[in-house]
Design an enzyme around this catalytic site. Structure first.
Site, PDB file in Angstrom:
ATOM      1  N   TRP A   1      -9.868   0.247   0.419  1.00  0.00           N
ATOM      2  CA  TRP A   1     -10.866   1.213   0.817  1.00  0.00           C
ATOM      3  C   TRP A   1      -9.907   2.066   1.871  1.00  0.00           C
ATOM      4  CZ3 TRP A   1     -11.151  -4.049   1.587  1.00  0.00           C
ATOM      5  CH2 TRP A   1     -11.480  -5.139   0.688  1.00  0.00           C
ATOM      6  N   HIS A   2      -9.407   3.218   1.991  1.00  0.00           N
ATOM      7  CA  HIS A   2      -8.914   3.922   2.732  1.00  0.00           C
ATOM      8  C   HIS A   2      -8.575   5.196   2.078  1.00  0.00           C
ATOM      9  CE1 HIS A   2      -6.158   1.081   4.761  1.00  0.00           C
ATOM     10  NE2 HIS A   2      -7.370   0.423   4.911  1.00  0.00           N
ATOM     11  N   TYR A   3      -9.893   5.782   1.380  1.00  0.00           N
ATOM     12  CA  TYR A   3      -9.443   6.684   0.495  1.00  0.00           C
ATOM     13  C   TYR A   3     -10.593   8.135   1.085  1.00  0.00           C
ATOM     14  CZ  TYR A   3     -14.881   4.921  -0.067  1.00  0.00           C
ATOM     15  OH  TYR A   3     -15.611   4.176   0.335  1.00  0.00           O
TER      16      TYR A   3
ATOM     17  N   LYS B   1       0.433  -1.542   0.118  1.00  0.00           N
ATOM     18  CA  LYS B   1       0.063   0.014   0.242  1.00  0.00           C
ATOM     19  C   LYS B   1       1.047   1.928   0.054  1.00  0.00           C
ATOM     20  CE  LYS B   1      -2.538   3.105   3.124  1.00  0.00           C
ATOM     21  NZ  LYS B   1      -3.065   3.160   4.434  1.00  0.00           N
TER      22      LYS B   1
END
Length: 594
Positions: free
Chosen positions: A528-530, A427
């Site tokens: 899903w870390h927007y 990531k």
């Protein structure tokens, strides 16, 4: 193509399936109503608006605070504020407690791939062609995520200007209620030892803290594999002051525009039967509406309510309350690239437990296995699965919902063997690439149009390539060789297999293993870390009050310029508690006792 190669392609596509072995009998939520008597269906609300939106007074009840969005930040915020004031919390989805797809870790992937209107997860595809999801359930992202819990770094806290003492009081408030030490499985031990072997040191052991090196973090899954969400934090609220409505789909915020500045006074929401209701805050000084709908939902709610770029609002015939060109702008998503590692033995299921935190801005994590019985494994897992990934072969204009359904029906079930293996995740920590969000229409149930512009900044690509090189070293470390044999030739095959696996709708290139830059672009997915879209200093001030209007705040990940820690849920929950305490102290002083 050989059968085993096809299986491996399918395996990589299921990188979203990060579940663990438990029995489905764990956890009985039949009596959740007894523990949370203040949670009711939206239709129970006493105020009903006419088709002409005639104002009602919300019955005889007006609230000190209306919190829009019962998610990761909204639940701890509402619980904290209810200590001294009346709070109405509005959540568009249902409860997580009685939903086994949410509650049980073994069913983690089922919610993410469920595209039905009743799903706890709402699927969307960014214009970049990357599959994504947003929560539609009480507890928000904590009800559908992989459960990893880790705090933000001390430098992050200092950078955003938070009160370090209150931050260090707010994290434990969350941790004591819902956070656990993970069951540390052998596969995760191999990951930890491999990370140390390739130089991501020191070994920081089990800790919630964000420290350079390798660590084991917390989890919101207990030892039985049962999820504990932010919704459970509501139990610490004052049940006499706390009112939670589920299936309450807020349409917009209501403003009084007769003064010098617009003043938020209430909200319009639909109940589960489609009936409109209106709820209002008290006229008492400092009563407020607080938006906590997340990085997608909060800018969307402001836009629907008339706060945003005026030209964009006028195109959709939305009355302009406050012209702000920054609403929905500079939104980011941390790009993720992952490599499937076939294993030579069965391994227990594990979600994210171990992380390597590098100084180059890359985080390395891992997951493994699958837990459902062979009879329950089918190809029809929705848009995040193998058969839908293949939609990248269909021209974009033809990717309709009908095409998706037809494509699913023509695919065969995946064999059980396709669900064994591990995934190594790289990531990118602080992406410089920025995107934007704009309304698709005026229906709040529909997703807005979101663009993240993954890897549009060259420094992001450079970081990604460094991350993939770390993964290459990791899978060849001696600790991994106990599970699989990965020489240079095997690794190239794995990289090429990842490209051809169609994990997104981005056009693919051949021989991408020879170009890590192209590999990064072609295999990017989300974790899903927007975040962003309502930045501090542009949309809200340092106290999270919306600029240019009275009595309105936004408190959630949409205000972040950077995603905190390796995984943000800990800090988003902390922020809800933190701001709840700050608001109480602002109104009542230190005598509030928290």
């Amino acid at each position: 193509m050989a059968l085993h190669t096809k299986l491996f392609l399918s395996l990589f596509l299921l990188s979203f399936c990060l579940a663990t072995l438990i029995t489905s009998s764990q956890g009985d939520y039949r009596f959740w109503q007894q523990q949370f008597p203040f949670i009711r269906r939206a239709s129970s609300f006493s105020s009903v608006s006419s088709s002409k939106s005639t104002r009602s007074n919300g019955g005889d009840k007006k609230f000190d605070y209306i919190v829009v969005g019962g998610g990761t930040a909204g639940c701890p915020l509402a619980a904290t504020l209810s200590r001294n004031y009346s709070v109405l919390l509005l959540e568009r989805g249902g409860v997580p407690f009685a939903n086994i797809n949410v509650s049980l870790l073994s069913n983690f992937h089922l919610t993410l791939v469920d595209t039905s209107p009743a799903s706890a997860s709402q699927f969307f595809v960014s214009t970049d062609g990357v599959f994504n999801a947003r929560a539609r359930v009480l507890g928000g992202g904590t009800s559908i995520n992989a459960g990893f819990y880790t705090r933000a770094s001390t430098s992050y806290v200092k950078r955003v200007g938070w009160d370090a003492k209150l931050v260090n009081e707010s994290y434990p408030w969350v941790e004591k209620q819902i956070v656990h030490e993970p069951v540390f499985e052998p596969w995760q031990r191999a990951v930890r030892d491999g990370l140390l072997e390739v130089g991501i040191s020191p070994n920081n052991g089990f800790t919630y803290d964000h420290l350079y090196g390798t660590k084991v973090g917390g989890t919101i899954f207990d030892k039985y594999g049962r999820r504990h969400t932010a919704a459970e934090l509501l139990a610490s609220g004052n049940s006499q002051n706390l009112h939670v409505l589920i299936h309450a789909r807020v349409q917009k915020i209501i403003f009084d525009t007769t003064g010098k500045k617009p003043r938020a006074i209430g909200v319009i929401f639909k109940d589960e039967n489609g009936v409109n209701h209106e709820a209002f805050i008290s006229r008492r000084r400092k009563s407020e509406i607080i938006v906590t709908c997340g990085a997608i939902g909060s800018p969307q709610m402001l836009l629907l309510s008339g706060i945003g770029p005026k030209e964009d609002l006028k195109k959709l015939n939305i009355s302009v309350v406050q012209d702000n060109k920054f609403v929905g702008k500079h939104i980011s998503d941390n790009p993720l690239n992952t490599i499937f590692v076939p294993l030579n033995r069965p391994v227990k299921q594990s979600l994210i437990e171990t992380v390597g935190i590098t100084k180059m801005g890359i985080y390395i994590e891992a997951s493994s296995g699958y837990s459902q019985s062979p009879d329950s494994i089918h190809c029809h897992h929705g848009v995040a699965s193998a058969e839908i990934g293949q939609l990248s072969t269909i021209p974009p204009k033809r990717r309709t919902q009908e095409a998706i359904e037809a494509f699913k029906q023509n695919k065969k079930d995946l064999p059980h063997e396709a669900f064994h293996g591990g995934f190594i995740l790289a990531k990118l920590a602080y992406p410089k690439s920025k995107g934007h969000l704009r309304l698709n229409n005026t229906n709040p149930d529909d997703n807005p149009i979101v663009t993240f512009n993954y890897f549009s900044h060259p420094k992001d690509l450079q970081k990604c390539m460094k991350g993939i090189k770390i993964v290459e070293k990791l899978v060849r470390s001696k600790h991994f060789l106990n599970y699989t044999k990965c020489d240079k030739g095997t690794l190239d095959k794995l990289l090429n297999m990842s490209v051809t696996a169609n994990v997104n709708m981005i056009p693919k290139h051949t021989n991408d293993a020879k170009s890590l830059k192209q590999f990064c672009k072609d295999t990017v997915i989300t974790i899903w870390h927007y975040h962003g879209g309502c930045h501090v200093g542009q949309v809200v001030n340092k106290d999270y009050k919306v600029r240019g209007v009275h009595r309105l705040r936004v408190i959630d990940g949409s205000t972040f310029r950077e995603s905190p820690g390796t995984n943000p849920q800990a800090t988003v929950m902390m922020l809800g508690r933190y701001m709840g305490v700050k608001i109480l102290r602002d109104r009542l002083g230190r005598s509030v006792g928290i």
